[in-house]
Design a protein around this motif. Structure first.
Motif, PDB file in Angstrom:
ATOM      1  N   THR A 213       0.871  -1.115  -0.231  1.00  0.00           N
ATOM      2  CA  THR A 213       0.113   0.098  -0.082  1.00  0.00           C
ATOM      3  C   THR A 213       0.953   1.322  -0.078  1.00  0.00           C
ATOM      4  OG1 THR A 213      -1.709  -1.205   1.280  1.00  0.00           O
ATOM      5  CG2 THR A 213      -1.869   1.222   1.195  1.00  0.00           C
ATOM      6  N   LYS A 214       1.826   1.201   0.940  1.00  0.00           N
ATOM      7  CA  LYS A 214       2.716   2.419   1.047  1.00  0.00           C
ATOM      8  C   LYS A 214       3.642   2.528  -0.104  1.00  0.00           C
ATOM      9  CE  LYS A 214       5.965   4.732   4.251  1.00  0.00           C
ATOM     10  NZ  LYS A 214       6.941   4.520   5.443  1.00  0.00           N
ATOM     11  N   GLU A 215       4.214   1.580  -0.601  1.00  0.00           N
ATOM     12  CA  GLU A 215       5.464   1.722  -1.583  1.00  0.00           C
ATOM     13  C   GLU A 215       5.016   1.416  -2.993  1.00  0.00           C
ATOM     14  OE1 GLU A 215       8.383   2.692  -0.739  1.00  0.00           O
ATOM     15  OE2 GLU A 215       7.897   2.793   1.456  1.00  0.00           O
ATOM     16  N   VAL A 216       3.880   0.903  -3.336  1.00  0.00           N
ATOM     17  CA  VAL A 216       3.340   0.604  -4.630  1.00  0.00           C
ATOM     18  C   VAL A 216       2.118   1.184  -4.850  1.00  0.00           C
ATOM     19  CG1 VAL A 216       2.939  -1.343  -6.376  1.00  0.00           C
ATOM     20  CG2 VAL A 216       4.636  -1.534  -4.614  1.00  0.00           C
ATOM     21  N   ILE A 217       0.848   1.011  -4.325  1.00  0.00           N
ATOM     22  CA  ILE A 217      -0.300   1.447  -4.722  1.00  0.00           C
ATOM     23  C   ILE A 217      -0.516   2.965  -4.542  1.00  0.00           C
ATOM     24  CG2 ILE A 217      -2.930   1.574  -3.902  1.00  0.00           C
ATOM     25  CD1 ILE A 217      -2.477  -1.411  -2.690  1.00  0.00           C
TER      26      ILE A 217
END
Length: 385
Positions: A213-217
């Motif tokens: 969630t934090k690093e991709v989405i």
């Protein structure tokens, strides 16, 4: 019989790594005008009829050529509510593109190396001192896929709402001997992604869902893409229909728990997000150029098809498909035309051995890129079946 979307794999000898490159292409991508829309409408409706698909969402676009965004059929067979282009859908194995992107972010941060053995991070993996993270991402580990295990299939279909832990999934896989030496064969295998998900967790110190969630989405600008903890399914969503059931009868799988897919298949998204993700994934917006180049270096998987690091190249269309009980997806990008195609449908029931998502991709690309048609061969089950 094993779940279609569970990555019941196929094995292909590939002693050399010829890539699945684009064939000689037509000079232009067609204008997506009303006449072209009518042609696409007819092709999509024919696949729906032939494959008995309840509902489908389609988005096709290319810079300067316009866009084609449509929804056909029903989202719910009981209420006859129409399929619309804003419904959340389970995306199955497209989750692999997010998990491997998370892994590659750690590569870019110099926290892991693609040629590290999995045994450096996870104990108890057969051939763990030999199998590299790269081979796991390329589907060339030689490990058995837990989703091809008969006991797993019985456990899933007897209680599809139960949760599974990553360790439980690995236990189904590791009771089987390895299928081949590392890097000897291409074998599409969910076990590989469970291991990579565990590596991301161990190295990042975060839960996989939180890290993705934090690093991709979020960096990709995706607004409706989630990695669920359990069976939760954000509204609005389509109901999904499957015959991967204990009885063999068609059931609505919308509230089944996708935890058995975890890093290999648990995520949820929508049409607009996947249109954005197609380009981010294929062009490497979240990665360094060097790492993206490694990602796109494909090994032979099937005729006309190569597989890189968690990504397909099918006749020049780059991306991934997804299948999980009740749903299938296809998210691909053609770098020649900067064209994006996304297909989302609410069944995974095969049509004479073919995945319906492939039939839609084939029908659409035959019209717009006839010299490089998306034709992903069906995946015969290997292993114990």
């Amino acid at each position: 019989m094993v779940p279609v979307g569970a990555g019941a794999g196929y094995a292909v000898d590939a002693p050399t790594p010829p890539a699945a490159s684009s064939q000689a292409a037509s000079d232009t991508f067609p204008q997506l005008n009303p006449a072209m829309a009518r042609k696409l409408d007819a092709a999509i409706r024919k696949v729906m009829t032939d494959a008995k698909v309840p509902g489908v969402q389609v988005a096709l676009s290319a810079p300067g050529k316009g866009e084609y965004v449509r929804a056909f059929g029903v989202a719910d067979k009981a209420t006859r509510a129409p399929m619309t282009d804003n419904l959340n859908m389970r995306i199955g194995s497209e989750t692999k593109t997010f998990t491997v992107t998370a892994l590659l972010k750690l590569v870019d941060e110099h926290k892991i190396g693609l040629d590290d053995p999995i045994g450096k991070y996870i104990d108890g993996v057969p051939n763990g001192e030999l199998i590299t993270l790269r081979e796991l991402a390329e589907m060339r580990s030689g490990l058995f896929s837990y989703s091809a295990d008969e006991d797993f299939y019985k456990a899933l279909t007897s209680n599809p709402r139960r949760p599974f832990t990553p360790q439980e999934l690995l236990e189904y896989a590791f009771k089987h001997p390895v299928l081949s030496a590392p890097n000897a064969k291409f074998y599409y295998c969910n076990t590989n992604l469970i291991l990579l998900g565990l590596v991301v967790e161990k190295v990042s110190g975060q839960k996989l869902a939180d890290y993705i969630t934090k690093e991709v989405i979020e960096p990709a600008g995706l607004k409706h893409t989630v990695f669920p903890a359990g069976a939760e399914f954000p509204d609005p969503h389509a109901q999904g229909y499957t015959d991967q059931t204990a009885s063999g009868k068609v059931e609505d799988a919308a509230d089944w728990n996708p935890s058995w897919g975890w890093a290999a298949g648990a995520m949820i998204s929508d049409l607009q997000d996947l249109r954005q993700w197609a380009k981010v994934l294929a062009t490497g917006e979240l990665l360094t150029k060097a790492t993206q180049a490694q990602r796109l270096k494909v090994v032979n998987a099937l005729p006309g098809t190569g597989y890189g690091l968690g990504i397909f190249n099918v006749q020049g269309w780059i991306g991934h498909n997804g299948s999980i009980p009740g749903y299938q997806t296809l998210t691909i990008y053609d770098p020649q035309y900067k064209a994006t195609l996304v297909v989302l449908l609410n069944t995974d029931i095969s049509a004479e051995g073919e995945e319906p998502s492939t039939l839609f991709g084939q029908a659409i690309t035959k019209i717009v890129t006839p010299d490089h048609v998306y034709t992903l061969p069906a995946q015969p089950v290997t292993g114990d079946h």
